[in-house]
Motif scaffolding. Structure first.
Motif, PDB file in Angstrom:
ATOM      1  N   MET A 149       9.143 -26.615  -5.670  1.00  0.00           N
ATOM      2  CA  MET A 149       9.018 -25.777  -6.868  1.00  0.00           C
ATOM      3  C   MET A 149       7.598 -25.872  -7.427  1.00  0.00           C
ATOM      4  SD  MET A 149      11.247 -25.904 -10.405  1.00  0.00           S
ATOM      5  CE  MET A 149      10.872 -24.816 -11.760  1.00  0.00           C
ATOM      6  N   ALA A 150       7.022 -24.752  -7.795  1.00  0.00           N
ATOM      7  CA  ALA A 150       5.661 -24.716  -8.315  1.00  0.00           C
ATOM      8  C   ALA A 150       5.584 -25.412  -9.671  1.00  0.00           C
ATOM      9  CB  ALA A 150       5.179 -23.280  -8.444  1.00  0.00           C
ATOM     10  N   GLN A 151       4.462 -26.067  -9.936  1.00  0.00           N
ATOM     11  CA  GLN A 151       4.253 -26.761 -11.191  1.00  0.00           C
ATOM     12  C   GLN A 151       3.933 -25.754 -12.299  1.00  0.00           C
ATOM     13  OE1 GLN A 151       4.164 -30.281 -12.107  1.00  0.00           O
ATOM     14  NE2 GLN A 151       4.223 -29.211 -14.067  1.00  0.00           N
ATOM     15  N   GLU A 152       4.716 -25.788 -13.369  1.00  0.00           N
ATOM     16  CA  GLU A 152       4.451 -24.914 -14.506  1.00  0.00           C
ATOM     17  C   GLU A 152       3.221 -25.410 -15.258  1.00  0.00           C
ATOM     18  OE1 GLU A 152       8.075 -24.915 -16.749  1.00  0.00           O
ATOM     19  OE2 GLU A 152       8.938 -23.300 -15.561  1.00  0.00           O
ATOM     20  N   THR A 153       2.412 -24.492 -15.743  1.00  0.00           N
ATOM     21  CA  THR A 153       1.159 -24.835 -16.399  1.00  0.00           C
ATOM     22  C   THR A 153       0.994 -24.028 -17.683  1.00  0.00           C
ATOM     23  OG1 THR A 153       0.184 -25.178 -14.210  1.00  0.00           O
ATOM     24  CG2 THR A 153      -1.325 -25.092 -16.066  1.00  0.00           C
TER      25      THR A 153
END
Length: 243
Positions: A1-5
């Motif tokens: 899962m992509a890291q939220e920023t």
């Protein structure tokens, strides 16, 4: 899962200062920063804002950060950023702001740049023959237009082909002129040069075969590599013309 920023900022209208940063969580806003950023965050009158909905990719947040820094600098604000060591850097010039990318400031890779035509592919300097290469800055100069994509080939060619002194011995051997964007490797234009044409009384105007044809070989928008083949903003020649 992509890291939220998240993108966040400390903005103080009275001080005309802004800090712009990105973080992997909403808690980052209140965590340790460089002293200048913390002082701005904690002083009365500072508004603290952040994106309510996070970016799904950190790369997208970096692009948004670059845009925010650019706009703030253009508005005359003192923009506080951090380098990779967490040290404050608040001196961002208008020229630097064009290429600001993130907390590494003007020393990092570039997320923002002039709106020039881009395409996939590279042109190897070692493959060039009979070629003069000039470097063009992103801003306009006098009556010379900035190298944005909307400028016609014929109009921009007037900036690319003039003001470069060419020795008489080289003139009959040059068959091609390439203009490259300063600070990058992007080819802005590629013209055929008439080897029998006149360079003018001062030897500083390339005799282009057709100023309106700036991409006869389909390389406009590609990158010229390696960068080490060029020397700052000076005109250089393909290896067969050197010496």
């Amino acid at each position: 899962m992509a890291q939220e920023t998240y993108l966040y900022l400390y903005d103080n209208l009275e001080l005309n200062k802004v800090y712009i940063g990105i973080g992997d969580s909403m808690d980052r806003v209140w965590q340790s920063h460089n002293p200048e950023a913390e002082a701005l965050r904690d002083v009365p009158g500072t508004t603290i804002l952040q994106t309510v909905t996070p970016f799904s990719k950190r790369a997208d947040a970096r692009k948004a950060e670059a845009i925010a820094i650019h706009i703030a600098a253009r508005m005359g604000k003192t923009v506080i950023v951090e380098d990779d060591e967490g040290r404050a850097s608040s001196e961002i010039s208008e020229e630097g702001a064009v290429f600001t990318v993130n907390r590494a400031g003007v020393e990092s890779t570039k997320e923002l740049g002039p709106a020039v035509f881009l395409r996939e592919g590279e042109v190897d300097y070692s493959d060039l023959r009979g070629t003069a290469i000039v470097t063009i800055k992103s801003e306009s100069m006098d009556d010379r237009p900035a190298p944005y994509g909307g400028v016609s080939a014929a109009s921009f060619s007037e900036r690319a082909r003039q003001w470069w002194s060419v020795g008489t011995a080289k003139q009959p051997r040059i068959t091609r002129l390439i203009a490259v964007l300063s600070g990058s490797d992007v080819i802005l234009g590629d013209w055929d040069v008439d080897p029998a044409g006149s360079y003018g009384p001062d030897g500083d105007v390339f005799p282009l075969c057709d100023p309106e044809q700036d991409d006869p070989r389909g390389v406009k928008g590609m990158r010229l590599v390696p960068r080490s083949a060029r020397r700052g903003g000076k005109m250089v020649y393909s290896s067969d013309l050197r010496g």
